[in-house]
Design an enzyme around this catalytic site. Structure first.
Site, PDB file in Angstrom:
ATOM      1  N   TYR A  64       0.851  -1.194   0.000  1.00  0.00           N
ATOM      2  CA  TYR A  64       0.000   0.000   0.000  1.00  0.00           C
ATOM      3  C   TYR A  64       0.884   1.239   0.000  1.00  0.00           C
ATOM      4  O   TYR A  64       1.827   1.328   0.779  1.00  0.00           O
ATOM      5  CB  TYR A  64      -0.914   0.020   1.236  1.00  0.00           C
ATOM      6  CG  TYR A  64      -2.353  -0.012   0.824  1.00  0.00           C
ATOM      7  CD1 TYR A  64      -2.906   1.050   0.117  1.00  0.00           C
ATOM      8  CD2 TYR A  64      -3.156  -1.124   1.077  1.00  0.00           C
ATOM      9  CE1 TYR A  64      -4.219   1.007  -0.322  1.00  0.00           C
ATOM     10  CE2 TYR A  64      -4.470  -1.166   0.647  1.00  0.00           C
ATOM     11  CZ  TYR A  64      -4.999  -0.100  -0.055  1.00  0.00           C
ATOM     12  OH  TYR A  64      -6.284  -0.134  -0.488  1.00  0.00           O
ATOM     13  N   GLU A 100      -0.499   4.809  -0.627  1.00  0.00           N
ATOM     14  CA  GLU A 100      -1.283   6.032  -0.875  1.00  0.00           C
ATOM     15  C   GLU A 100      -0.401   7.252  -0.640  1.00  0.00           C
ATOM     16  O   GLU A 100       0.341   7.315   0.335  1.00  0.00           O
ATOM     17  CB  GLU A 100      -2.493   6.085   0.066  1.00  0.00           C
ATOM     18  CG  GLU A 100      -3.620   5.159  -0.374  1.00  0.00           C
ATOM     19  CD  GLU A 100      -4.795   5.173   0.601  1.00  0.00           C
ATOM     20  OE1 GLU A 100      -4.692   5.794   1.668  1.00  0.00           O
ATOM     21  OE2 GLU A 100      -5.815   4.540   0.264  1.00  0.00           O
ATOM     22  N   ASP A 112      -5.247  13.851 -25.523  1.00  0.00           N
ATOM     23  CA  ASP A 112      -5.354  12.458 -25.096  1.00  0.00           C
ATOM     24  C   ASP A 112      -4.610  11.618 -26.131  1.00  0.00           C
ATOM     25  O   ASP A 112      -5.128  11.345 -27.213  1.00  0.00           O
ATOM     26  CB  ASP A 112      -6.825  12.058 -25.009  1.00  0.00           C
ATOM     27  CG  ASP A 112      -7.012  10.612 -24.565  1.00  0.00           C
ATOM     28  OD1 ASP A 112      -6.034   9.835 -24.624  1.00  0.00           O
ATOM     29  OD2 ASP A 112      -8.140  10.258 -24.174  1.00  0.00           O
ATOM     30  N   THR A 139      -2.256   6.197 -22.377  1.00  0.00           N
ATOM     31  CA  THR A 139      -2.243   4.839 -21.845  1.00  0.00           C
ATOM     32  C   THR A 139      -0.843   4.294 -22.077  1.00  0.00           C
ATOM     33  O   THR A 139      -0.121   4.759 -22.969  1.00  0.00           O
ATOM     34  CB  THR A 139      -3.244   3.903 -22.552  1.00  0.00           C
ATOM     35  OG1 THR A 139      -2.908   3.852 -23.946  1.00  0.00           O
ATOM     36  CG2 THR A 139      -4.679   4.374 -22.391  1.00  0.00           C
ATOM     37  N   LYS A 169      -0.956   0.603 -25.194  1.00  0.00           N
ATOM     38  CA  LYS A 169      -1.277   0.547 -26.635  1.00  0.00           C
ATOM     39  C   LYS A 169       0.041   0.591 -27.425  1.00  0.00           C
ATOM     40  O   LYS A 169       0.842  -0.311 -27.283  1.00  0.00           O
ATOM     41  CB  LYS A 169      -2.271   1.650 -26.979  1.00  0.00           C
ATOM     42  CG  LYS A 169      -3.613   1.442 -26.251  1.00  0.00           C
ATOM     43  CD  LYS A 169      -4.651   2.493 -26.574  1.00  0.00           C
ATOM     44  CE  LYS A 169      -5.914   2.253 -25.729  1.00  0.00           C
ATOM     45  NZ  LYS A 169      -6.909   3.325 -25.898  1.00  0.00           N
ATOM     46  N   ARG A 223      -0.943  -2.488 -18.736  1.00  0.00           N
ATOM     47  CA  ARG A 223      -2.217  -1.776 -18.840  1.00  0.00           C
ATOM     48  C   ARG A 223      -2.246  -0.662 -17.800  1.00  0.00           C
ATOM     49  O   ARG A 223      -2.176  -0.931 -16.600  1.00  0.00           O
ATOM     50  CB  ARG A 223      -3.331  -2.794 -18.596  1.00  0.00           C
ATOM     51  CG  ARG A 223      -4.727  -2.356 -18.889  1.00  0.00           C
ATOM     52  CD  ARG A 223      -5.622  -3.573 -19.099  1.00  0.00           C
ATOM     53  NE  ARG A 223      -5.272  -4.192 -20.367  1.00  0.00           N
ATOM     54  CZ  ARG A 223      -5.721  -3.767 -21.556  1.00  0.00           C
ATOM     55  NH1 ARG A 223      -6.569  -2.773 -21.625  1.00  0.00           N
ATOM     56  NH2 ARG A 223      -5.329  -4.349 -22.670  1.00  0.00           N
TER      57      ARG A 223
HETATM   58  C1  PLP Z   1      -7.988   3.662 -25.209  1.00  0.00           C
HETATM   59  C2  PLP Z   1      -8.329   5.062 -24.954  1.00  0.00           C
HETATM   60  C3  PLP Z   1      -8.562   5.541 -23.667  1.00  0.00           C
HETATM   61  C4  PLP Z   1      -8.887   4.614 -22.519  1.00  0.00           C
HETATM   62  O1  PLP Z   1      -7.959   3.885 -21.951  1.00  0.00           O
HETATM   63  P1  PLP Z   1      -8.336   2.769 -20.868  1.00  0.00           P
HETATM   64  O2  PLP Z   1      -6.983   2.413 -20.364  1.00  0.00           O
HETATM   65  O3  PLP Z   1      -9.069   1.695 -21.558  1.00  0.00           O
HETATM   66  O4  PLP Z   1      -9.148   3.425 -19.794  1.00  0.00           O
HETATM   67  C5  PLP Z   1      -8.721   6.903 -23.471  1.00  0.00           C
HETATM   68  N1  PLP Z   1      -8.672   7.743 -24.510  1.00  0.00           N
HETATM   69  C6  PLP Z   1      -8.514   7.325 -25.770  1.00  0.00           C
HETATM   70  C7  PLP Z   1      -8.479   8.325 -26.870  1.00  0.00           C
HETATM   71  C8  PLP Z   1      -8.336   5.963 -26.035  1.00  0.00           C
HETATM   72  O5  PLP Z   1      -8.201   5.542 -27.292  1.00  0.00           O
END
Ligand code: PLP
Length: 420
Positions: A59, A61, A205, A231, A234, A240
Site C-alpha cells: 500500500y 497512498e 489524449d 495509456t 497501446k 495496462r
Molecule cells: C484507449 C483510450 C482511452 C482509454 O484507456 P483505458 O486504459 O481503456 O481506460 C482513453 N482515450 C482514448 C483516446 C483511447 O483511445
C-alpha cells in the site's frame, strides 16, 4: 497451507489449476491468431514478470516522500524511477504515473480544472473520439456540457477552421484533442491556437499514439497542450495503465485529483512495470519499432485499397486505418465476426457520418502495433490483405474460411511470441 505456496510467486506450485489452464488457453489464442486490434500489443516478458511481482502487496497512498503508510522507501524509489524515465521519454518536467488507466487519467484532469456543468469541446465519437470525452453514459456526458467537432464530410480529416468556429460559439473551458480511431496526424499546435483564442485549457489524449510520439513518428503534444494523458498499453507497449503529463505548475492540482481525488492506493506492480516499459521505449530500437508500425500500417492500407476497399480519409499517417465496407455489401459487425472465425482479430468501427448504429457499423478498424512487435513486415502485410479480402469475399463459404484459418496459423507460427 504449504509455506512454499505462500512465498513462491513463480507458478511452479500451482494451486489453481483451473485458472492456469485458462491462462494457458489465452496464451495459445494470442499465439495462434492474427491480432490487428489497433489498441492491443504484446508487452515484453520483463513487463509481465514485473507486473506479477511482490510489488502488488504494498500500500502506498500518497506520493514519493509523502505517503500515508510506513515501509514505502523502496516503492518511493520505484515510482521516482518511473517518473524520471517518463519525463525523459516525453521531454517533460512533470508527470503522474499513478492513473490506473487512460480513462482514470482523463478523469483526474477533468477533476483538477472543471466544475459540474462546465463546457467541453471534444471530437465526435462517430468520427473517432473516445467514450471518456463526452459519451452520455460516461461521467463526462453526465456532469459536463459537451459539444463536439466532426471531421470534414469530404476529406474526413479534422477541419481546424470548423473547430475554431465551434470553439468561438460554445466557449468551452476545455478542448480535447485526441481520438481512438483517427488515422491522421493531429496538429496540436493548431488546437493550441484555438484554445488560446477562446481562453480554454487544452488536453491532448494521446492514448493511441503515445508510442508513436515516444518513437518520434508523430508530433508531440507535450509543451503544447496544458495536459497530456496517455495509456501505457497501446503503442507504448507496456502494462495496462495510464499517465498524465503537464507543466510543473499544475503538479499540485493533478496529484490531488489522482489521489485522493479519484483513486486510492497506486498499483505499485503496474508502476514498476511502467518504469520497465519507459526504459524499453528509451532504447534506440524503439524508434525503429515505431517507424515500422507506421510503415506496415501504410503498406497494409495500400494493399487494401488496391483490392477496392474504401479507406476513410484515403489513407493513414499512423498505426491504424478505417475501412468503409459499404461498397462490399457487408457491415462492420458481420465482417469482424467472420474474420474472427478465420483467426483474424480486429474490431467493427463506426465511420464518419455512419448511417448504421454503433453495434453494427459500416467499418472495421485495422491496426499494426501487435503484428509489428511480432516482427512482421511489408511482405506479411500483403498476405494479411489477401486473407482479409478472401474471407470477406467468401464469407458464406465455410471451407474457404477454414483454409484461411490454417494460413493464419501458419503465418503467426513464423513469428512466435512468448516462446522462450
Ligand atoms: C484507449 C483510450 C482511452 C482509454 O484507456 P483505458 O486504459 O481503456 O481506460 C482513453 N482515450 C482514448 C483516446 C483511447 O483511445
Amino acid at each position: 497451507m504449504d509455506k512454499k505456496n505462500l512465498i513462491n510467486h513463480t507458478i511452479s506450485n500451482v494451486v489453481d489449476e483451473e485458472m492456469q489452464t485458462l491462462i494457458k488457453k489465452e496464451l495459445d489464442r494470442q499465439r495462434s491468431q492474427l491480432i490487428l486490434i489497433a489498441s492491443e500489443n504484446f508487452t515484453s516478458q520483463e513487463v509481465i514478470k514485473t507486473m506479477g511481482s511482490v510489488m502488488t502487496n504494498k500500500y502506498a497512498e500518497g506520493y514519493p516522500g509523502d505517503r500515508y503508510y510506513e515501509g514505502c522507501a523502496i516503492v518511493d524509489e520505484i515510482e521516482e524511477l518511473a517518473i524520471n524515465r517518463c519525463n525523459k521519454l516525453f521531454n517533460s518536467n512533470y508527470c503522474n504515473v499513478q492513473p490506473h488507466s487512460g480513462v482514470q487519467a482523463n478523469t483526474a484532469v477533468f477533476l483538477s480544472i472543471l466544475n459540474c456543468g462546465d463546457k467541453i469541446l471534444s471530437m465526435n465519437l462517430r468520427d473517432g473520439g473516445h467514450l471518456s470525452h463526452g459519451h452520455k453514459q460516461n461521467l463526462t456526458g453526465r456532469y459536463f456540457d459537451i459539444s463536439t467537432y466532426s471531421v470534414d464530410p469530404e476529406t474526413e480529416v479534422i477541419d481546424y477552421e470548423n473547430v475554431r468556429k465551434l470553439a468561438k460559439i460554445s466557449k468551452p473551458k476545455l478542448i480535447i484533442a485526441g481520438a481512438s480511431s483517427y488515422s491522421r496526424i493531429i496538429d496540436y499546435k493548431k488546437f493550441r491556437e484555438i484554445a488560446d483564442e477562446v481562453g480554454a485549457f487544452l488536453m491532448a489524449d494521446i492514448a493511441h499514439v503515445a508510442g508513436l510520439i515516444a518513437g518520434g513518428v508523430h508530433p508531440t503534444s507535450v509543451g503544447i497542450a496544458d495536459f497530456t494523458t496517455a495509456t501505457t498499453h497501446k503503442t507504448l507497449r507496456g502494462p495496462r495503465g495510464g499517465l498524465i503529463i503537464s507543466d510543473k505548475k499544475y503538479s499540485g492540482i493533478i496529484n490531488k485529483s489522482v489521489f485522493p481525488g479519484s483513486q486510492g492506493g497506486p498499483l505499485m506492480h503496474v508502476i514498476a512495470a511502467k518504469a520497465v516499459c519507459f526504459k524499453e521505449a528509451l532504447d534506440p530500437s524503439f524508434k525503429e519499432y515505431a517507424k515500422k508500425i507506421v510503415d506496415n500500417s501504410k503498406a497494409l492500407c495500400n494493399f487494401m485499397k488496391e483490392k477496392g476497399y474504401r479507406i476513410v480519409s484515403g489513407g493513414t499517417d499512423n498505426h491504424l486505418f478505417l475501412v468503409d465496407l459499404t461498397n462490399k455489401g457487408i457491415t462492420g459487425y458481420e465482417a469482424a465476426e467472420v474474420l474472427a472465425s478465420a483467426g483474424i482479430i480486429l474490431n467493427k468501427n463506426v465511420i464518419p457520418y455512419d448511417q448504421l448504429n454503433p453495434n453494427i457499423t459500416s467499418g472495421i478498424r485495422i491496426g499494426t502495433p501487435a503484428v509489428t512487435t511480432q516482427g512482421m513486415g511489408i511482405e506479411e502485410m500483403q498476405k494479411i490483405a489477401d486473407m482479409i479480402d478472401y474471407v470477406i469475399m467468401h464469407r458464406n463459404n465455410t471451407s474457404a474460411i477454414a483454409e484461411v484459418k490454417n494460413k493464419v496459423k501458419d503465418l503467426v507460427s513464423q513469428f512466435p511470441v512468448y516462446s522462450n
